[in-house]
Structure formats: structure tokens, C-alpha cells
Scaffold this active site. Structure first.
Site, mmCIF file in Angstrom:
data_model
loop_
_atom_site.group_PDB
_atom_site.id
_atom_site.type_symbol
_atom_site.label_atom_id
_atom_site.label_comp_id
_atom_site.label_asym_id
_atom_site.label_seq_id
_atom_site.Cartn_x
_atom_site.Cartn_y
_atom_site.Cartn_z
ATOM 1 C CG ASN A 175 -1.684 1.251 1.431
ATOM 2 O OD1 ASN A 175 -1.863 2.017 0.486
ATOM 3 N ND2 ASN A 175 -2.171 1.473 2.654
ATOM 4 C CD1 TRP A 176 3.514 1.353 -2.959
ATOM 5 C CD2 TRP A 176 3.033 2.373 -4.897
ATOM 6 N NE1 TRP A 176 4.127 0.643 -3.964
ATOM 7 C CE2 TRP A 176 3.842 1.249 -5.161
ATOM 8 C CE3 TRP A 176 2.608 3.157 -5.963
ATOM 9 C CZ2 TRP A 176 4.237 0.901 -6.458
ATOM 10 C CZ3 TRP A 176 2.997 2.818 -7.250
ATOM 11 C CH2 TRP A 176 3.804 1.700 -7.496
ATOM 12 C CE LYS A 177 0.371 3.344 4.829
ATOM 13 N NZ LYS A 177 0.237 3.430 6.269
ATOM 14 N N GLY A 212 2.600 1.998 10.573
ATOM 15 C CA GLY A 212 3.521 3.122 10.384
ATOM 16 C C GLY A 212 4.257 3.531 11.651
ATOM 17 N N GLY A 260 2.954 -1.279 4.168
ATOM 18 C CA GLY A 260 2.950 0.138 3.800
ATOM 19 C C GLY A 260 4.357 0.610 3.473
ATOM 20 N N GLY A 261 5.033 1.203 4.472
ATOM 21 C CA GLY A 261 6.349 1.818 4.268
ATOM 22 C C GLY A 261 7.346 0.948 3.516
HETATM 23 C C1 PEP Z 1 -0.556 -0.130 5.817
HETATM 24 O O1 PEP Z 1 -0.442 0.852 5.111
HETATM 25 O O2 PEP Z 1 -1.580 -0.810 5.721
HETATM 26 C C2 PEP Z 1 0.524 -0.482 6.737
HETATM 27 C C3 PEP Z 1 0.426 -1.591 7.407
HETATM 28 O O3 PEP Z 1 1.588 0.397 6.841
HETATM 29 P P1 PEP Z 1 3.042 0.105 7.509
HETATM 30 O O4 PEP Z 1 3.518 -1.217 6.909
HETATM 31 O O5 PEP Z 1 3.888 1.243 7.098
HETATM 32 O O6 PEP Z 1 2.841 -0.024 8.981
#
Ligand code: PEP
Length: 255
Positions: free
Chosen positions: A13-15, A177, A238-239
Site C-alpha cells: 500500500n503506497w498510500k 507506520g 505500507g512503508g
Molecule cells: C498499511 O499501510 O496498511 C501499513 C500496514 O503500513 P506500515 O507497513 O507502514 O505499517
């Protein structure tokens, strides 16, 4: 080759990150490394404005490409929103529903979730429906209650014959995050609760088709142990999905 009942699903998930050029570079690199991708599913959830370009580059590979959100109506006076059919039109085959940032930053109400999941399925998009408790809810011993309430609303309009097209992501809000990951025991407990709820709601066979992903600060050095937890069928990242050198080792967690 894995001997799991359900094909592992690794999703990025690039957000609201990257830009067009870096997005396309990342897709090219992952595509080049993935080969036919036979024994695992890999998907990217990208900013909607880049979907058409990203799907064009991903074409010819097993990479799935999806949006990060939809509204549940097909048309109308909903300024700033996107209909599921619009994501389909620019090549997306999947979508996130109920990500914690949608729920907590943008205050999306619980009672939209069932309509969004249904709208995704009706538009032929594969939804990942996200659930998870806040830190206060966990500290208050409310994790199971919160997750079950979110499942009730998200699965309101899901039928047993839709099950194979739906994925659930357990993402504790306090782990997203933050660099803090759920322990394997915490993940195991939540995934067990979710599987049990799915069995009660949809029946044994359909419930066992649904993949349950873990999300929350997944990194190359914890992906393998999380994937070893029973009922963890994949990872929502995410990250660490923003760069090939952190995302590829997660995709290849067992190599
Ligand atoms: C996400 O965006 O769903 C997520 C889990 O982010 P991260 O891996 O950065 O915690």
C-alpha cells in the site's frame, strides 16, 4: 512452492507516497523479478492518479494493481470521490476498503463498509477489507469486540459464493507506520478470531477460501516469522513496499 491451503498474498500500500516516475520504476523492478509469480500473489495499491500508467507497465505480469479507496455509488454528486467502475476502467482489478487511515483520519463510518465491499464486488474489483483495533481499544481488552463489529459491517452484503473474491487484512492501528509490530501471539489470536467469525458467518468451506493478511510495520526481518503464524495468509505492507530493496525480500520471505 508452498504447501499452504491458500496462496500467499503480499500486498503493498503506497498510500500518498512516491511520484509517477518512481512508481513506474518500482513496478518494472518487481515485475522483472517476479517471473510467472505462480506460487504467490503480489498486488500494489497505488494512488488513483497513477493507476492507468502503473497497470500499463504491469501488463503481461501476474502483478495485481488496485486503488486505495472507493465510494459505493456508481455516479452522482460526490465531489472528490471515485466510483468502483472508474477504477476498473483504468485497469485496476482490486481495492482496499476500510483502511485504518480512511476510518480514523477521514472518519469514514462503519456503516459505509458493507456497501463499499458490495460495490467493489459488483464492479469486479477484489476487495481487501481492513479491520483492526486502536491502542486504547487493545488496552481496554476490546480487540475481539471491535474486530467482530468491523467484520459484521464489512460482510453485511457478502454471500458465501463471494467468499473466494474477498480478502481480510488484520491491521492493528497501533502497529501501522509506527515501527511496532504485533507479536506472533497477538497476530495468531486475532487471525483465529477472524477465521472463527468467518466460519460462523459464511460456513466452513467458503470461510476457508478467504485469505487473512497481517499488516502493521511489516519489514524484511519480520516477514518470515509473521508468515509462519497459523492463519496468516499474507501481508499488507505500507512503508516497506515503497522500495524494491525492502519489498522484494518480503515477497520472497521464504527464500
Ligand atoms: C498499511 O499501510 O496498511 C501499513 C500496514 O503500513 P506500515 O507497513 O507502514 O505499517
Amino acid at each position: 512452492m508452498t504447501n499452504r491451503a491458500r496462496k500467499p498474498y503480499i500486498a503493498g500500500n503506497w498510500k500518498m507516497n512516491l511520484d509517477r516516475a518512481r512508481s513506474l520504476d518500482l513496478i518494472k523492478t518487481v515485475k522483472g523479478r517476479l517471473g510467472d509469480g505462480g506460487d504467490r500473489e503480489v498486488g500494489f495499491f497505488v494512488p488513483a492518479i497513477y493507476l492507468a500508467d502503473v497497470t500499463a507497465v504491469a501488463q503481461g505480469s501476474p502483478l495485481g494493481v488496485g486503488g486505495q479507496n472507493i465510494y459505493f455509488e456508481a455516479n452522482g454528486a460526490f465531489t472528490g470521490e471515485l466510483a468502483p467502475r472508474m477504477l476498473r476502467e483504468v485497469g485496476a482489478d482490486r481495492v482496499l476498503v476500510g483502511h485504518s487511515e480512511r476510518r480514523h483520519v477521514f472518519r469514514e463510518p462503519d456503516d459505509w463498509m458493507g456497501r463499499k465491499v458490495r460495490a467493489a464486488l459488483d464492479a469486479d474489483l477484489l476487495p481487501i477489507y481492513c479491520v483492526g483495533e486502536t491502542l486504547d481499544e487493545r488496552k481496554g481488552g476490546k480487540t475481539d469486540r471491535v474486530v467482530k463489529r468491523q467484520l459484521e459491517t464489512g460482510f453485511e452484503k457478502v454471500r458465501p459464493d463471494d467468499a473466494h473474491r474477498v480478502t481480510v487484512a488484520y491491521e492493528p492501528v497501533w502497529a501501522i507506520g509506527t515501527g511496532e509490530t504485533a507479536t506472533t501471539e497477538q497476530a495468531a489470536q486475532a487471525h483465529r478470531t477472524i477465521r472463527k467469525w468467518l466460519v460462523q458467518r459464511l460456513g466452513e468451506a467458503p470461510a476457508h477460501l478467504i485469505r487473512i493478511l497481517y499488516g502493521g510495520s511489516v519489514k524484511p526481518d519480520n516477514a518470515k516469522e509473521l508468515m509462519a503464524v497459523e492463519d496468516v495468509d499474507g501481508l499488507l505492507v505500507g512503508g516497506a513496499s515503497l522500495q524494491a530493496d525492502t519489498f522484494l525480500p518480503i515477497i520472497e520471505y521464504d527464500r
